[in-house]
Scaffold this motif. Structure first.
Motif, short mmCIF file in Angstrom:
data_model
loop_
_atom_site.label_atom_id
_atom_site.label_comp_id
_atom_site.label_asym_id
_atom_site.label_seq_id
_atom_site.Cartn_x
_atom_site.Cartn_y
_atom_site.Cartn_z
N THR B 114 -15.33 14.05 45.98
CA THR B 114 -15.73 13.31 47.17
C THR B 114 -15.03 13.86 48.41
O THR B 114 -15.37 13.48 49.52
N ALA B 115 -14.03 14.75 48.19
CA ALA B 115 -13.32 15.34 49.33
C ALA B 115 -14.20 16.40 50.00
O ALA B 115 -15.03 17.03 49.34
N PRO B 116 -14.02 16.62 51.32
CA PRO B 116 -14.83 17.62 52.02
C PRO B 116 -14.52 19.04 51.57
O PRO B 116 -13.39 19.35 51.18
N ASP B 117 -15.51 19.90 51.62
CA ASP B 117 -15.38 21.30 51.20
C ASP B 117 -16.31 22.12 52.09
O ASP B 117 -17.53 21.90 52.08
N PRO B 118 -15.76 23.07 52.87
CA PRO B 118 -16.61 23.83 53.79
C PRO B 118 -17.60 24.76 53.09
O PRO B 118 -18.50 25.30 53.73
N THR B 119 -17.47 24.94 51.79
CA THR B 119 -18.34 25.91 51.11
C THR B 119 -19.48 25.27 50.34
O THR B 119 -20.25 25.97 49.69
N CYS B 120 -19.60 23.95 50.36
CA CYS B 120 -20.75 23.35 49.67
C CYS B 120 -21.12 22.02 50.30
O CYS B 120 -20.33 21.43 51.04
N ALA B 121 -22.32 21.56 49.96
CA ALA B 121 -22.82 20.29 50.52
C ALA B 121 -22.00 19.14 49.96
O ALA B 121 -21.60 19.17 48.80
N PRO B 122 -21.73 18.11 50.78
CA PRO B 122 -20.88 17.00 50.34
C PRO B 122 -21.58 16.10 49.32
O PRO B 122 -22.79 15.95 49.32
N PHE B 123 -20.76 15.50 48.47
CA PHE B 123 -21.21 14.54 47.45
C PHE B 123 -22.03 13.43 48.12
O PHE B 123 -21.67 12.92 49.17
N GLU B 124 -23.11 13.07 47.46
CA GLU B 124 -24.01 12.05 48.01
C GLU B 124 -24.21 10.98 46.94
O GLU B 124 -24.73 11.29 45.86
N PRO B 125 -23.79 9.74 47.17
CA PRO B 125 -23.99 8.71 46.15
C PRO B 125 -25.48 8.43 45.94
O PRO B 125 -26.25 8.43 46.89
N VAL B 126 -25.87 8.23 44.70
CA VAL B 126 -27.27 7.96 44.37
C VAL B 126 -27.32 6.65 43.60
O VAL B 126 -26.64 6.49 42.58
N ARG B 127 -28.12 5.71 44.09
CA ARG B 127 -28.23 4.41 43.41
C ARG B 127 -28.85 4.60 42.03
O ARG B 127 -29.79 5.39 41.86
N CYS B 128 -28.33 3.91 41.04
CA CYS B 128 -28.90 4.06 39.71
C CYS B 128 -28.52 2.88 38.83
O CYS B 128 -27.68 2.06 39.19
N ASP B 129 -29.16 2.81 37.66
CA ASP B 129 -28.83 1.76 36.68
C ASP B 129 -27.71 2.21 35.77
O ASP B 129 -26.85 1.43 35.39
N VAL B 130 -27.77 3.48 35.40
CA VAL B 130 -26.74 4.02 34.50
C VAL B 130 -26.18 5.29 35.14
O VAL B 130 -26.93 6.19 35.52
N PHE B 131 -24.85 5.33 35.25
CA PHE B 131 -24.19 6.49 35.87
C PHE B 131 -23.35 7.19 34.81
O PHE B 131 -22.51 6.56 34.17
N VAL B 132 -23.61 8.48 34.61
CA VAL B 132 -22.81 9.27 33.68
C VAL B 132 -21.81 10.04 34.52
O VAL B 132 -22.18 10.94 35.27
N THR B 133 -20.53 9.66 34.42
CA THR B 133 -19.52 10.25 35.31
C THR B 133 -18.50 11.06 34.54
O THR B 133 -18.17 10.74 33.40
N GLU B 134 -18.01 12.09 35.17
CA GLU B 134 -16.85 12.80 34.61
C GLU B 134 -15.60 11.97 34.90
O GLU B 134 -15.66 11.00 35.67
N SER B 135 -14.48 12.33 34.29
CA SER B 135 -13.23 11.61 34.57
C SER B 135 -12.04 12.55 34.39
O SER B 135 -11.01 12.15 33.89
N THR B 136 -12.23 13.81 34.80
CA THR B 136 -11.16 14.80 34.62
C THR B 136 -9.82 14.25 35.13
O THR B 136 -8.80 14.39 34.47
N PHE B 137 -9.85 13.64 36.30
CA PHE B 137 -8.60 13.10 36.85
C PHE B 137 -8.70 11.58 36.96
O PHE B 137 -8.43 10.99 37.99
N GLY B 138 -9.12 10.97 35.85
CA GLY B 138 -9.37 9.53 35.84
C GLY B 138 -8.15 8.66 35.60
O GLY B 138 -8.24 7.65 34.92
N LEU B 139 -7.02 9.06 36.14
CA LEU B 139 -5.82 8.22 36.08
C LEU B 139 -5.31 8.02 37.51
O LEU B 139 -5.40 8.94 38.33
N PRO B 140 -4.75 6.83 37.79
CA PRO B 140 -4.40 6.53 39.19
C PRO B 140 -3.25 7.38 39.74
O PRO B 140 -2.95 7.28 40.94
N ILE B 141 -2.60 8.19 38.92
CA ILE B 141 -1.58 9.10 39.47
C ILE B 141 -2.23 10.21 40.28
O ILE B 141 -1.56 10.89 41.05
#
Lengths: 589, 375
Positions: B114-141
């Motif tokens: 979700t952080a900005p990156d000058p080399t690609c288009a920014p993340f865009e949230p898409v409304r949905c019923d089921v979201f399949v998400t990654e969690s590579t850094f899914g800890l609050p640290i």
């Protein structure tokens, strides 16, 4: 404080010892003496009592971060350092609060007094919490780590006391060994203590021990060491290495980990009153009862008792077995040849009536009436005619309850640290078994996030029973690969622990196997470590409990006490052993 | 009602549409979220990806494979199942796959940030019923510093190294992170060089219209490059290898989200680490999940169990979805692309040797690192 936090960050950022030393030298030169005393104490591993329990800190941090407690625990298992975990989960600091200015401040000593000590002194939990939260709001993650370490009483920065001593020696312009001696005995509370530590002309008489001279492991048979007559050959004892220092009418007992443990062994301290003033002995603490040495596990029970009862000293009497004399009549003998020191030691032992303690073979009748509670013993010399006799003697080591033989050059001085070629320890070959990895938890420190602390089992009645935890012996590449396999084969999770499908077989080595009622398997292995990963073996080919039992050391009849005199088992610690405990458990040479 | 997508031996499959998302075996029709090797594997009959990522995909899969593209937001149908691709902000051309059938919408995030990156288009949230998400850094640290802060840190490090006559070597994944770093730093400080694996993708990025500062390849027979002034961007596998020799004295740093944790950085033997990731941090994951409005969340690679449990605690229906996407292991690069980046650091420090503890079965192992390191 800022200066110390910077130092911590820089020490943490380098793996090179020379750079760490340079950083320490710069710091010690610049620091005000009052802060210097505190810094040296902290850096060289001195612990202070914690100001807040870590359980409370976890709960408070979880609430401040708006996450459940269990998630803090998940993070801790991943990070491997609680101070760092809490520093990372806490919300960002509030911009320029009043406390931030206060933390720049004053300096390390003021910081400890002003925040840590006052939090420790505060009796009301709500007040404590308010104080902690106020500091949290003012600190960024890097500062929080250091502050948490102060708060919880321990700070490790990957520098050893030896390295701290080396840096201080540079600053003071004295020899590193001299500085190490000063450091061991220093009080390090006030500015004067720091100045005295660094005073190039300071008088060093005190109850300091000498730095321990250590033996190097001998990997080859000793035939290449020249004439056997040039070597003093002794048993390698399975106790705790210690120095007894009698100076100025007082006695101090130091372990190799440089802890003072005299109050734990009052029988030794009481008997030391007969020693002439200005005497320093090097030797080993052992539990000896009825003329036989009991196992290290018995000694470790005594090590855990800070104030032993009379029953403890009666049932597990500890003796100091002397094998070297480092100071006599207040004169440092370390430069004298070992043969000369030994003769003086024997004269002293004869004058005080200390018996020579020959470790009997298990099952042998005792040569003389069993002597109970003799607090001083003399280490016997083996008198081998040739190296073959040494080889033969070593083969009896396991049955004598010793770890092997020591070879010390007769014409050698008592050196510092581990100098190859002077003293050798030639341990008996370890026992080995192929065991199956049945579970793991993530490691700490450099192994954070990798499952590297393993639980092993062997077969019994068609299932695997746990026999040991082991974590040393594999290289980083193997650890990474095994971590991947553990993640892929996880069957169950209990907190940070993962139980896995049996796929990995490791060859384990250990020093001894003993019957144990404290372990589900009925046996306890001593010193387990991984020799190699047996990729060539399937779990079905691993060893059995019967294989392991066949290795159990013969039971010494003396250790079979009537049930009424059995001491209650030491409670199993729930947390990791502290560094202090680890040092105490470190083996004698 | 059956699920719109399910995990099969070949990968994440849409039975109604007859296509797979990021399959790990050869399949007739693969919809690809992005070109990293654990998501885009060769051997499928036809590929579909987002148009901005076509050249990057080509450089990975080879020149002859049929690759269809969709513009972000544009849709197509397979057997009446509507499929569209939406920016994921991970690397150039990375996409979330939106799948709609019978009034139900699923979104597969692939990897995203979700952080900005000058080399690609920014993340865009898409409304949905089921979201399949990654969690590579899914800890609050895991909370990323602002990119400007990190850019300033890297620039300062580069300058400090120059002052000492050292070449700065920044280790980063060859696809995405390397180009993003090149676009982040201040190119007026000195020359920038790229490893061959990096240069291949620099070309693909430039050909796709991404503006990057000048980056030079390292000539094949070079004896001396950069004169202690350059910034070298290379995959982590070069650490400790002879390839670095042409740069003279070097200062090596790793750019990765894992660098948040000191123990991980130390294990990999790096003296310096910059916290830069092309994955979402924990707040980013939480915000992304919330923005989809999904009631049901399936969590793939990373701290999936902890993150799913956390979401359940917030009243969502959340479960772990077992996939073969990697990105979990800190000893690989973030993107888990073994093609460029094998785990490194194994020779950096020897393991702590020898037996440690004298007490049998203490129930808690002791960390060798806790014992002080030397004597």
């Amino acid at each position: 404080m800022k200066r110390f936090t910077d130092l911590y960050g820089r020490l943490d950022a380098t793996t090179k010892t020379s750079e760490k030393e340079a950083l320490l030298v710069d710091y010690f030169r610049a620091v005000p003496p009052g802060d210097g005393a505190v810094a040296v104490r902290i850096l060289s591993g001195g612990r202070q009592s914690r100001a807040v329990s870590t359980a409370l800190l976890r709960t408070w941090a979880a609430e401040a971060a708006g996450i459940p407690d269990w998630l803090v625990e998940e993070c801790y298992a991943h990070v491997g350092d609680l101070a760092e975990t809490l520093a990372l989960v806490l919300p960002e600091p509030v911009a320029s609060p009043p406390t931030a200015a206060a933390m720049e401040w004053g300096g390390l000593a003021d910081c400890l007094r002003g925040t840590v000590d006052s939090i420790r002194a505060e009796g009301d939990e709500g007040q404590k919490r308010a104080m902690v939260e106020e500091i949290w709001r003012g600190l960024g993650p890097a500062e929080r780590i250091v502050w948490h370490k102060f708060l919880t009483g321990g700070l490790r920065v990957g520098v050893s006391r030896t390295l701290v001593a080396r840096a201080l020696a540079v600053v003071a312009g004295v020899e590193p060994a001299e500085m190490l001696e000063r450091l061991i005995a220093a009080r390090l509370e006030r500015a004067e203590d720091y100045l005295e530590l660094l005073d190039p002309t300071a008088n060093t008489t005190s109850r300091r021990p000498y730095p321990f001279f250590l033996a190097a492991p001998l990997d080859e048979p000793p035939a290449g060491l020249g004439d056997v007559a040039g070597w003093q050959v002794e048993w390698k004892w399975d106790g705790v290495r210690a120095q007894l220092v009698c100076r100025g009418g007082e006695t101090a007992l130091w372990t190799r980990g440089e802890e003072i443990v005299g109050e734990r062994f009052p029988e030794v301290i009481a008997a030391a009153e007969r020693l002439p003033d200005g005497t320093v002995l090097d030797g080993e603490l052992l539990v000896v009862r009825g003329g036989r040495q009991l196992g290290f596990d018995q000694l470790s029970k005594r090590l855990h008792r800070k104030a032993p009862t009379r029953r403890d000293t009666a049932e597990l009497p500890v003796a100091f077995l002397a094998y070297d004399l480092l100071e006599a009549g207040g004169v440092d003998l370390r430069a004298e040849p070992l043969g000369q020191r030994r003769r003086q030691l024997e004269t002293l032992a004869a004058a005080l009536g200390w018996p020579v303690f020959e470790p009997p073979l298990v099952g042998d009748p005792l040569p003389s009436p069993a002597r109970d509670s003799v607090p001083f013993l003399l280490s016997p010399l083996l008198a081998p005619a040739d190296w073959d006799a040494v080889v033969t003697a070593r083969t009896t080591a396991r049955d004598r309850g010793v770890e092997g033989v020591m070879l010390k050059r007769r014409d050698g001085a008592y050196g510092v640290g581990r100098t190859r070629g002077e003293w050798w320890k030639w341990k008996i070959e370890p026992l080995e078994i192929d065991a199956v990895l049945i579970g793991a938890v993530a490691g700490h420190g450099r192994r954070a996030g990798l499952h590297t602390d393993y639980t092993f089992g062997v077969w019994h009645d068609g299932r695997l029973v746990k026999i040991a935890n082991a974590y040393s012996g594999l290289n980083d590449e193997e650890l990474t690969e095994i971590d991947r396999i553990i993640r892929a084969t996880t069957l169950e999770k209990k907190g940070p622990w993962r139980g896995v499908t049996a796929t990995l077989v490791m060859e384990l080595a250990f020093e001894r196997v003993a019957e144990s009622t404290r372990h589900a398997s009925g046996v306890a292995v001593r010193f387990p470590r991984i020799v190699r990963w047996r990729k060539d073996k399937s779990p079905a080919e691993a060893g059995t409990l019967a294989d392991l039992r066949a290795l159990v050391a013969p039971v010494d009849p003396v250790s079979l006490l009537p049930p009424s005199t059995h001491l209650p088992p030491t409670p199993r610690p729930i947390s990791r052993p502290s560094e202090r405990q680890t040092r105490l458990w470190e083996e004698g040479e | 009602m059956t699920d719109l997508l399910e995990v099969t031996d070949a990968g994440l499959y849409c039975p109604a549409g007859g296509f797979w998302v990021d399959p790990w075996r050869s399949v007739p029709r693969a919809v690809i979220t992005h070109a990293h090797a654990d998501h885009a594997r060769s051997g499928c009959d036809r590929y579909l990806c987002a148009a901005p990522g076509k050249l990057v995909m080509r450089s990975r899969l080879g020149g002859r494979v049929p690759i269809d593209t969709l513009r972000y937001g544009e849709s197509t149908t397979f057997n009446g199942v509507k499929v569209s691709l939406h920016p994921a902000g991970h690397v150039l051309g990375s996409a979330q796959v939106r799948v709609e059938h019978g009034g139900i919408v699923w979104v597969v995030s692939g990897d995203y940030k979700t952080a900005p990156d000058p080399t690609c288009a920014p993340f865009e949230p898409v409304r949905c019923d089921v979201f399949v998400t990654e969690s590579t850094f899914g800890l609050p640290i895991y909370r990323w510093p602002a990119p400007e802060t990190i850019a300033a840190e890297i620039n300062a490090w580069w300058r400090a190294n120059q002052a000492e006559g050292k070449t700065s070597v920044l280790l980063a994944y060859a696809l995405g992170k390397a180009q993003r770093l090149a676009a982040m730093v201040d190119p007026s400080i000195g020359p920038i060089h790229g490893h061959g694996a990096v240069m291949k993708l620099v070309r693909a990025y430039r050909d796709s219209g991404v503006r990057l500062p000048p980056i030079d390849a390292v000539p094949a027979r070079a004896k001396r490059v950069g004169q202690g002034r350059a910034l070298v961007i290379a995959p982590p596998s070069v650490a400790g290898s002879g390839w670095l020799r042409v740069f003279g004295e070097v200062a090596v740093a790793q750019a990765s989200g894992w660098m948040t944790v000191r123990g991980i950085r130390r294990r990999r033997g790096f003296e310096k680490g910059f916290v830069v990731s092309d994955h979402a941090d924990f707040p980013g994951l939480v915000a992304a999940v919330a923005a989809t409005g999904a009631r049901r969340v399936l969590v793939t690679h990373g701290s999936s169990e902890a993150f799913a449990r956390f979401l359940r605690g917030r009243g969502l229906e959340a479960d772990v979805l077992a996939t073969r996407f990697t990105g979990e292991q800190p000893d690989r690069d973030d993107a888990g692309d073994a093609g460029d980046d094998d785990g490194v650091g194994s020779e950096a420090e020897p393991d702590v040797p020898g037996p440690d503890m004298s007490r049998p079965d203490d129930g808690a192992a002791v960390d060798p690192a806790d014992r002080g390191e030397l004597s």
